[in-house]
Design a protein around this motif. Structure first.
Motif, PDB file in Angstrom:
ATOM      1  N   VAL A   7      40.825 -14.765 -13.292  1.00 44.05           N
ATOM      2  CA  VAL A   7      40.095 -15.954 -13.730  1.00 44.05           C
ATOM      3  C   VAL A   7      41.087 -17.015 -14.220  1.00 44.05           C
ATOM      4  N   ASN A   8      42.065 -16.586 -15.008  1.00 49.24           N
ATOM      5  CA  ASN A   8      43.035 -17.527 -15.562  1.00 49.24           C
ATOM      6  C   ASN A   8      43.945 -18.112 -14.489  1.00 49.24           C
ATOM      7  N   LEU A   9      44.341 -17.281 -13.526  1.00 42.62           N
ATOM      8  CA  LEU A   9      45.205 -17.784 -12.445  1.00 42.62           C
ATOM      9  C   LEU A   9      44.461 -18.835 -11.632  1.00 42.62           C
ATOM     10  N   GLU A  10      43.146 -18.602 -11.424  1.00 40.71           N
ATOM     11  CA  GLU A  10      42.331 -19.576 -10.698  1.00 40.71           C
ATOM     12  C   GLU A  10      42.278 -20.887 -11.484  1.00 40.71           C
ATOM     13  N   LEU A  11      42.115 -20.777 -12.803  1.00 36.26           N
ATOM     14  CA  LEU A  11      42.086 -21.973 -13.658  1.00 36.26           C
ATOM     15  C   LEU A  11      43.412 -22.728 -13.575  1.00 36.26           C
ATOM     16  N   VAL A  12      44.506 -21.993 -13.696  1.00 32.91           N
ATOM     17  CA  VAL A  12      45.826 -22.634 -13.682  1.00 32.91           C
ATOM     18  C   VAL A  12      46.019 -23.375 -12.363  1.00 32.91           C
ATOM     19  N   HIS A  13      45.632 -22.740 -11.257  1.00 38.58           N
ATOM     20  CA  HIS A  13      45.776 -23.417  -9.964  1.00 38.58           C
ATOM     21  C   HIS A  13      44.900 -24.674  -9.914  1.00 38.58           C
ATOM     22  N   TYR A  14      43.643 -24.506 -10.304  1.00 39.01           N
ATOM     23  CA  TYR A  14      42.655 -25.582 -10.186  1.00 39.01           C
ATOM     24  C   TYR A  14      43.047 -26.799 -11.028  1.00 39.01           C
ATOM     25  N   PHE A  15      43.657 -26.556 -12.190  1.00 41.21           N
ATOM     26  CA  PHE A  15      43.978 -27.655 -13.102  1.00 41.21           C
ATOM     27  C   PHE A  15      45.421 -28.146 -12.982  1.00 41.21           C
ATOM     28  N   THR A  16      46.216 -27.541 -12.060  1.00 38.95           N
ATOM     29  CA  THR A  16      47.606 -28.001 -11.931  1.00 38.95           C
ATOM     30  C   THR A  16      47.985 -28.410 -10.507  1.00 38.95           C
ATOM     31  N   ALA A  17      47.283 -27.915  -9.496  1.00 40.17           N
ATOM     32  CA  ALA A  17      47.684 -28.215  -8.112  1.00 40.17           C
ATOM     33  C   ALA A  17      47.429 -29.689  -7.786  1.00 40.17           C
ATOM     34  N   PRO A  18      48.470 -30.416  -7.389  1.00 41.01           N
ATOM     35  CA  PRO A  18      48.288 -31.823  -6.999  1.00 41.01           C
ATOM     36  C   PRO A  18      47.241 -31.922  -5.898  1.00 41.01           C
ATOM     37  N   GLY A  19      46.341 -32.894  -6.042  1.00 46.46           N
ATOM     38  CA  GLY A  19      45.279 -33.053  -5.053  1.00 46.46           C
ATOM     39  C   GLY A  19      44.053 -32.232  -5.404  1.00 46.46           C
ATOM     40  N   GLU A  20      44.212 -31.291  -6.350  1.00 52.51           N
ATOM     41  CA  GLU A  20      43.052 -30.506  -6.801  1.00 52.51           C
ATOM     42  C   GLU A  20      42.764 -30.769  -8.271  1.00 52.51           C
ATOM     43  N   ARG A  21      43.818 -30.917  -9.067  1.00 54.85           N
ATOM     44  CA  ARG A  21      43.656 -31.014 -10.524  1.00 54.85           C
ATOM     45  C   ARG A  21      42.956 -32.309 -10.948  1.00 54.85           C
ATOM     46  N   GLU A  22      42.992 -33.336 -10.091  1.00 55.88           N
ATOM     47  CA  GLU A  22      42.508 -34.651 -10.507  1.00 55.88           C
ATOM     48  C   GLU A  22      41.029 -34.612 -10.915  1.00 55.88           C
ATOM     49  N   LEU A  23      40.176 -33.974 -10.100  1.00 59.26           N
ATOM     50  CA  LEU A  23      38.750 -33.969 -10.410  1.00 59.26           C
ATOM     51  C   LEU A  23      38.414 -33.154 -11.662  1.00 59.26           C
ATOM     52  N   PRO A  24      38.872 -31.888 -11.755  1.00 57.26           N
ATOM     53  CA  PRO A  24      38.542 -31.151 -12.983  1.00 57.26           C
ATOM     54  C   PRO A  24      39.089 -31.821 -14.247  1.00 57.26           C
ATOM     55  N   THR A  25      40.284 -32.410 -14.123  1.00 58.02           N
ATOM     56  CA  THR A  25      40.861 -33.084 -15.284  1.00 58.02           C
ATOM     57  C   THR A  25      40.022 -34.303 -15.660  1.00 58.02           C
ATOM     58  N   ALA A  26      39.610 -35.063 -14.653  1.00 58.60           N
ATOM     59  CA  ALA A  26      38.772 -36.239 -14.919  1.00 58.60           C
ATOM     60  C   ALA A  26      37.419 -35.831 -15.507  1.00 58.60           C
ATOM     61  N   SER A  27      36.939 -34.638 -15.150  1.00 56.39           N
ATOM     62  CA  SER A  27      35.654 -34.167 -15.691  1.00 56.39           C
ATOM     63  C   SER A  27      35.777 -33.881 -17.179  1.00 56.39           C
ATOM     64  N   ILE A  28      36.865 -33.223 -17.569  1.00 56.24           N
ATOM     65  CA  ILE A  28      37.095 -32.947 -18.991  1.00 56.24           C
ATOM     66  C   ILE A  28      37.242 -34.271 -19.747  1.00 56.24           C
ATOM     67  N   SER A  29      37.979 -35.196 -19.140  1.00 54.41           N
ATOM     68  CA  SER A  29      38.229 -36.495 -19.769  1.00 54.41           C
ATOM     69  C   SER A  29      36.945 -37.315 -19.910  1.00 54.41           C
ATOM     70  N   ALA A  30      36.095 -37.278 -18.874  1.00 53.24           N
ATOM     71  CA  ALA A  30      34.861 -38.067 -18.891  1.00 53.24           C
ATOM     72  C   ALA A  30      33.971 -37.688 -20.074  1.00 53.24           C
ATOM     73  N   ALA A  31      34.019 -36.422 -20.457  1.00 53.49           N
ATOM     74  CA  ALA A  31      33.149 -35.942 -21.539  1.00 53.49           C
ATOM     75  C   ALA A  31      33.497 -36.583 -22.887  1.00 53.49           C
ATOM     76  N   PHE A  32      34.721 -37.114 -23.010  1.00 59.50           N
ATOM     77  CA  PHE A  32      35.094 -37.826 -24.237  1.00 59.50           C
ATOM     78  C   PHE A  32      34.439 -39.209 -24.281  1.00 59.50           C
ATOM     79  N   LEU A  33      34.120 -39.745 -23.104  1.00 59.47           N
ATOM     80  CA  LEU A  33      33.616 -41.120 -23.021  1.00 59.47           C
ATOM     81  C   LEU A  33      32.113 -41.175 -22.813  1.00 59.47           C
ATOM     82  N   SER A  34      31.524 -40.082 -22.355  1.00 54.08           N
ATOM     83  CA  SER A  34      30.112 -40.088 -21.995  1.00 54.08           C
ATOM     84  C   SER A  34      29.389 -38.866 -22.543  1.00 54.08           C
ATOM     85  N   PRO A  35      28.398 -39.090 -23.427  1.00 50.05           N
ATOM     86  CA  PRO A  35      27.617 -37.968 -23.949  1.00 50.05           C
ATOM     87  C   PRO A  35      26.910 -37.188 -22.842  1.00 50.05           C
TER      88      PRO A  35
END
Lengths: 211, 211
Positions: free
Chosen positions: A92-120
């Motif tokens: 599970v953790n290896l999948e997370l690390v890949h998903y949140f670090t691989a260029p071309g993949e990390r952008e969306l999950p990272t933006a999702s975490i970030s969006a939650a700071f700006l939008s309830p």
């Protein structure tokens, strides 16, 4: 919020195709620009769905993002089953690390975490996504309890939080980056704590392994 | 980045007072508006420091935020010393839970985590802040090793990451909120994993407590 588009969850049909086009375009743009730069106009242009349809169905860019993030709960995902708690948590953790670090993949999950700071509503969608992900991860711990690896009554979600918490801490709090080796250490930590009985209501207060 | 304003770290003096006024105003506005809405003009207005001075010393709103976040490394903070690893980690986590949830207090730390998604320099400042915080937390684990609570060679920072990771996971990833009870569970988990030898390079691979 789910009711807002649960009526459109039928796979096929024009409504379903329109929804997929709009929400997939929303996810593309979220990954490319982030939440602050995402507009209904851009989603209309990218998806070919008319602006008035987008406003009628999702009200705003925020509504589109919330609905798009919740699509994650419709994707197939099954917890790994390697035969050991530590092995499953590592997967599970290896999948997370890949998903949140691989260029071309990390952008969306990272933006999702970030969006939650700006939008309830994005935050609420993220919460619902993780409720679903926690439920799908529970078999990892239930199987471990069945094998006698951890005490019966071990809280599966607490185990998952301790396993993946350090990954997200490195990524988005201490900003120090994360590697597969870190995924392994966090998995072993969560498994050891679970085996020590930390996540069982009964023994949590006292159980601890010999130093 | 530190060199950019380390020359102004002398406590008193006009330069020091100007810096404090500018950076404290930056922190106020960051907590009130968030990074996206923060402008040099607003900092000038709030601090009474002339805009040209702000631009000359910090270049931009991003420079101000990065410098302001790094002020945290100048604040006094000492790791708790309760006499047990679990007790010390619990204190650290309870402080975190209060700091990130108390109305009127949570705004600034939350905006700091959020700013790092939008600004590479804010992310770097956050990273430097946590490097400092990790170093200041190390005595918790070193004392525990001295007491024989955990194996010698236990990595202090790994223990801290596992202890506080689940707190941040709840706050900013799964968005499910966090309570003092959660702080306690995460502290017990990190202590149990440390006692099991998970964070020692040597035994980490194999050590695990009896189920």
């Amino acid at each position: 919020m789910a009711s807002e588009f649960s009526g459109t969850r039928r796979p096929g049909g024009r409504t379903g195709r329109t929804r997929l086009a709009a929400l997939n375009a929303t996810l593309e743009l979220l990954g490319e620009r982030g939440y602050a730069e995402l507009t209904v106009e851009a989603v209309a242009e990218r998806s070919g769905v008319h602006k008035t349809t987008l406003y009628r169905r999702w009200e705003s860019a925020e509504g589109l993002v919330a609905a798009a993030l919740l699509m994650g709960t419709e994707q197939p995902w099954e917890a790994p089953d390697t035969g050991s708690l530590e092995g499953d948590l590592r997967e599970v953790n290896l999948e997370l690390v890949h998903y949140f670090t691989a260029p071309g993949e990390r952008e969306l999950p990272t933006a999702s975490i970030s969006a939650a700071f700006l939008s309830p509503r994005a935050a609420e969608a993220l919460r619902e996504f993780y409720v679903d992900r926690h439920a799908r991860s529970a078999p990892i711990v239930e199987r471990a309890a069945g094998r006698g690896e951890v005490p019966l009554g071990t809280d599966p979600v607490e185990v998952v939080r301790v396993a993946c918490g350090p990954i997200f801490y490195r990524l988005f709090v201490s900003r120090e980056g994360v590697t597969p080796q870190d995924a392994d250490v966090a998995a072993r930590a969560a498994a050891a704590a679970a085996k020590a009985g930390v996540f069982t209501a009964k023994t949590g207060g006292t159980a601890s392994p010999p130093a």
